[in-house]
Design a protein around this motif. Structure first.
Motif, mmCIF file in Angstrom:
data_model
loop_
_atom_site.group_PDB
_atom_site.id
_atom_site.type_symbol
_atom_site.label_atom_id
_atom_site.label_comp_id
_atom_site.label_asym_id
_atom_site.label_seq_id
_atom_site.Cartn_x
_atom_site.Cartn_y
_atom_site.Cartn_z
ATOM 1 N N VAL A 1 0.832 -1.205 0.000
ATOM 2 C CA VAL A 1 0.000 0.000 0.000
ATOM 3 C C VAL A 1 0.866 1.253 0.000
ATOM 4 O O VAL A 1 1.741 1.422 0.844
ATOM 5 N N ALA A 2 0.601 2.126 -0.970
ATOM 6 C CA ALA A 2 1.226 3.438 -1.004
ATOM 7 C C ALA A 2 0.105 4.462 -0.931
ATOM 8 O O ALA A 2 -1.036 4.145 -1.271
ATOM 9 N N TYR A 3 0.391 5.634 -0.464
ATOM 10 C CA TYR A 3 -0.664 6.650 -0.527
ATOM 11 C C TYR A 3 -0.098 8.043 -0.721
ATOM 12 O O TYR A 3 1.055 8.318 -0.397
ATOM 13 N N ILE A 4 -0.951 8.876 -1.282
ATOM 14 C CA ILE A 4 -0.644 10.292 -1.423
ATOM 15 C C ILE A 4 -1.771 11.039 -0.753
ATOM 16 O O ILE A 4 -2.939 10.788 -1.022
ATOM 17 N N ASN A 5 -1.413 11.934 0.132
ATOM 18 C CA ASN A 5 -2.411 12.739 0.791
ATOM 19 C C ASN A 5 -2.332 14.131 0.165
ATOM 20 O O ASN A 5 -1.336 14.826 0.334
ATOM 21 N N LEU A 6 -3.355 14.515 -0.566
ATOM 22 C CA LEU A 6 -3.323 15.843 -1.195
ATOM 23 C C LEU A 6 -3.653 16.922 -0.159
ATOM 24 O O LEU A 6 -4.298 16.653 0.849
ATOM 25 N N SER A 7 -3.205 18.137 -0.438
ATOM 26 C CA SER A 7 -3.334 19.197 0.561
ATOM 27 C C SER A 7 -4.767 19.681 0.743
ATOM 28 O O SER A 7 -5.102 20.343 1.722
ATOM 29 N N ARG A 8 -5.635 19.392 -0.209
ATOM 30 C CA ARG A 8 -7.063 19.694 -0.077
ATOM 31 C C ARG A 8 -7.803 18.868 -1.112
ATOM 32 O O ARG A 8 -7.185 18.075 -1.818
ATOM 33 N N ASN A 9 -9.120 19.074 -1.217
ATOM 34 C CA ASN A 9 -9.871 18.369 -2.254
ATOM 35 C C ASN A 9 -9.668 19.063 -3.603
ATOM 36 O O ASN A 9 -9.979 20.237 -3.766
ATOM 37 N N PHE A 10 -9.100 18.323 -4.550
ATOM 38 C CA PHE A 10 -8.828 18.910 -5.866
ATOM 39 C C PHE A 10 -9.784 18.379 -6.930
ATOM 40 O O PHE A 10 -9.780 18.867 -8.041
ATOM 41 N N GLY A 11 -10.550 17.365 -6.619
ATOM 42 C CA GLY A 11 -11.413 16.748 -7.626
ATOM 43 C C GLY A 11 -10.746 15.535 -8.236
ATOM 44 O O GLY A 11 -9.522 15.414 -8.246
ATOM 45 N N LYS A 12 -11.577 14.642 -8.774
ATOM 46 C CA LYS A 12 -11.056 13.362 -9.240
ATOM 47 C C LYS A 12 -10.012 13.489 -10.351
ATOM 48 O O LYS A 12 -9.029 12.758 -10.372
ATOM 49 N N GLU A 13 -10.236 14.418 -11.276
ATOM 50 C CA GLU A 13 -9.321 14.534 -12.413
ATOM 51 C C GLU A 13 -7.900 14.828 -11.944
ATOM 52 O O GLU A 13 -6.938 14.209 -12.396
ATOM 53 N N ILE A 14 -7.782 15.750 -11.022
ATOM 54 C CA ILE A 14 -6.464 16.128 -10.517
ATOM 55 C C ILE A 14 -5.911 15.016 -9.625
ATOM 56 O O ILE A 14 -4.714 14.702 -9.674
ATOM 57 N N ALA A 15 -6.798 14.392 -8.830
ATOM 58 C CA ALA A 15 -6.350 13.292 -7.975
ATOM 59 C C ALA A 15 -5.738 12.179 -8.832
ATOM 60 O O ALA A 15 -4.690 11.618 -8.504
ATOM 61 N N MET A 16 -6.395 11.895 -9.968
ATOM 62 C CA MET A 16 -5.858 10.868 -10.864
ATOM 63 C C MET A 16 -4.481 11.270 -11.385
ATOM 64 O O MET A 16 -3.589 10.445 -11.510
ATOM 65 N N MET A 17 -4.346 12.550 -11.687
ATOM 66 C CA MET A 17 -3.064 13.025 -12.209
ATOM 67 C C MET A 17 -1.970 12.845 -11.166
ATOM 68 O O MET A 17 -0.859 12.403 -11.489
ATOM 69 N N ALA A 18 -2.286 13.183 -9.919
ATOM 70 C CA ALA A 18 -1.309 13.002 -8.844
ATOM 71 C C ALA A 18 -0.898 11.543 -8.785
ATOM 72 O O ALA A 18 0.279 11.213 -8.583
ATOM 73 N N GLY A 19 -1.871 10.650 -8.987
ATOM 74 C CA GLY A 19 -1.573 9.224 -8.991
ATOM 75 C C GLY A 19 -0.696 8.834 -10.168
ATOM 76 O O GLY A 19 0.302 8.139 -10.007
ATOM 77 N N LEU A 20 -1.055 9.309 -11.357
ATOM 78 C CA LEU A 20 -0.273 8.952 -12.543
ATOM 79 C C LEU A 20 1.152 9.483 -12.446
ATOM 80 O O LEU A 20 2.095 8.845 -12.909
ATOM 81 N N ASP A 21 1.301 10.639 -11.815
ATOM 82 C CA ASP A 21 2.641 11.208 -11.651
ATOM 83 C C ASP A 21 3.515 10.316 -10.775
ATOM 84 O O ASP A 21 4.737 10.374 -10.852
ATOM 85 N N ASN A 22 2.881 9.543 -9.900
ATOM 86 C CA ASN A 22 3.657 8.783 -8.931
ATOM 87 C C ASN A 22 3.559 7.271 -9.065
ATOM 88 O O ASN A 22 4.236 6.548 -8.338
ATOM 89 N N ALA A 23 2.716 6.810 -9.970
ATOM 90 C CA ALA A 23 2.595 5.367 -10.160
ATOM 91 C C ALA A 23 3.780 4.894 -10.990
ATOM 92 O O ALA A 23 3.996 5.384 -12.091
ATOM 93 N N ASP A 24 4.563 3.973 -10.463
ATOM 94 C CA ASP A 24 5.751 3.584 -11.232
ATOM 95 C C ASP A 24 5.689 2.145 -11.722
ATOM 96 O O ASP A 24 6.708 1.558 -12.067
ATOM 97 N N GLY A 25 4.488 1.592 -11.782
ATOM 98 C CA GLY A 25 4.345 0.232 -12.289
ATOM 99 C C GLY A 25 4.609 0.141 -13.780
ATOM 100 O O GLY A 25 4.614 1.149 -14.481
ATOM 101 N N ASP A 26 4.832 -1.081 -14.263
ATOM 102 C CA ASP A 26 4.952 -1.278 -15.706
ATOM 103 C C ASP A 26 3.599 -1.037 -16.367
ATOM 104 O O ASP A 26 3.507 -0.696 -17.532
ATOM 105 N N ALA A 27 2.564 -1.249 -15.570
ATOM 106 C CA ALA A 27 1.213 -0.899 -16.013
ATOM 107 C C ALA A 27 0.500 -0.258 -14.830
ATOM 108 O O ALA A 27 0.841 -0.514 -13.679
ATOM 109 N N THR A 28 -0.476 0.579 -15.124
ATOM 110 C CA THR A 28 -1.240 1.226 -14.069
ATOM 111 C C THR A 28 -2.722 1.007 -14.339
ATOM 112 O O THR A 28 -3.173 1.188 -15.467
ATOM 113 N N VAL A 29 -3.452 0.592 -13.314
ATOM 114 C CA VAL A 29 -4.891 0.428 -13.456
ATOM 115 C C VAL A 29 -5.569 1.508 -12.621
ATOM 116 O O VAL A 29 -5.289 1.645 -11.437
#
Ligand code: UDP
Ligand code: MG
Length: 321
Positions: free
Chosen positions: A68-96
């Motif tokens: 389990v990894a997690y990112i705690n954002l500084s406030r509510n940014f909305g799903k689109e931005i939350a996904m981006m934060a995830g994509l920026d930090n997901a380092d798998g060969d594939a991301t679901v």
């Protein structure tokens, strides 16, 4: 297969006030990982400024489970931005990308993985039914997709959400999209690469409430169109052109009539109708232009997309479960 040679799959879960569903989701993901031993998994939760116990639950899971990894954002940014934060930090060969509310069954992931192994870069799940949604939502969403598709050459994926498997290269591509007003669904189409659609039944939300209402959905729809295509600008030019042409013909007709047939120039009603109509068309066009100017304004500010309050990488645990 040895630990090191296994491919890594990041499961990206944006979560906003999802305390009721996180544990069941985690259990289903755990079962998935157990049934799919050929891959190593990372469960990356993005806590999008939740106001309930979401953060505490994720933190507890991370304490017990090194996947389990997690990112705690500084406030509510909305799903689109939350996904981006995830994509920026997901380092798998594939991301679901998967919703926290279990509307997207994790059991579909092995099928996605097998298509990925066949060489597809973007395996997305398409809803074969929309159970648990009102007819109004079904109709509005259908109209929206049709409208969007007519306005662009890029194929729009209908009835698909964000539930999909992305190859590393798609993730790298998406990371380069830094616009702050995001319509991610459009971006998935925009980047291209080899796509594969699989059908599934979308379940109703397991618990908790949807974060969408019609105001937000309308907002997203406008966002989708404006961020994806400049067709509305063309439309307003076209309307302008047609109105001008009709007006020209009508003026010609009036002049001829006044000169040769000396008919009374009458018509308070028609004058008013024309003025109001033109006023309406002009305001509409201004509004359309305004939408684009607003976007230019927001994007030129060039602000960072989000701030991370805390980042906990996977593989850093205290206690193994
Ligand atoms: N979500 C988020 N930030 C928000 C709103 C929603 O991260 O501001 C997440 C939410 O926790 C869920 C996913 O986005 O995992 C989809 O949200 P929801 O179920 O409310 O949308 P729906 O399924 O109704 O489209
Ligand atoms: Mg949902």
């Amino acid at each position: 297969m040895s630990q090191a040679s296994r491919k890594k799959v990041s499961i990206l879960v944006p979560a906003y006030n999802e305390q009721e569903v996180l544990i069941p989701l985690y259990e289903r993901l755990g079962k998935l990982a157990k049934d799919t031993p050929n891959y190593s998994f990372e469960f990356l939760f993005i806590n999008d400024g939740s106001r309930d116990k979401t953060y505490e639950i994720i933190q507890r899971m991370a304490g017990k489970d090194s996947r389990v990894a997690y990112i705690n954002l500084s406030r509510n940014f909305g799903k689109e931005i939350a996904m981006m934060a995830g994509l920026d930090n997901a380092d798998g060969d594939a991301t679901v990308i998967i919703d926290a509310d279990l509307q997207d069954p994790p059991e579909l992931i092995p099928e996605m993985l097998s298509y990925w192994e066949d060489g597809y870069d973007d395996v997305f799940a398409k809803r074969s039914s929309r159970t648990g949604e009102t007819w109004l939502k079904k109709i509005t969403s259908k109209t929206f997709y049709q409208l969007l598709q007519r306005s662009t050459r890029i194929p729009i994926q209908r009835d698909t959400g964000d539930f999909r498997l992305l190859d590393k290269r798609c993730v790298l591509a998406l990371r380069q999209f830094r616009e702050s007003q995001r319509y991610t669904k459009g971006m998935f189409s925009w980047i291209g690469y080899k796509k594969k659609e699989i059908l599934y039944e979308r379940d109703p939300r397991a618990a908790g409430e949807t974060k969408w209402n019609y105001l937000k959905l309308t907002d997203l729809a406008i966002e989708g169109i404006v961020s994806f295509t400049t067709a509305p600008l063309r439309l307003s030019s076209a309307i302008g052109g047609i109105v001008s042409l009709v007006a020209f013909i009508y003026i010609f007709f009036l002049v001829i009539r006044a000169l040769f047939f000396s008919v009374d120039i009458a018509g308070y009603t028609s004058t008013l109708a024309v003025i109001l109509f033109l006023g309406g068309v002009q305001l509409l066009s201004l509004g359309i232009i305004g939408e684009y100017i607003a976007r230019i304004f927001n994007e030129t500010k060039n602000r960072p997309l989000y701030f991370i309050e805390e980042y906990h990488a996977s593989g850093t645990h205290q206690k193994k479960s």
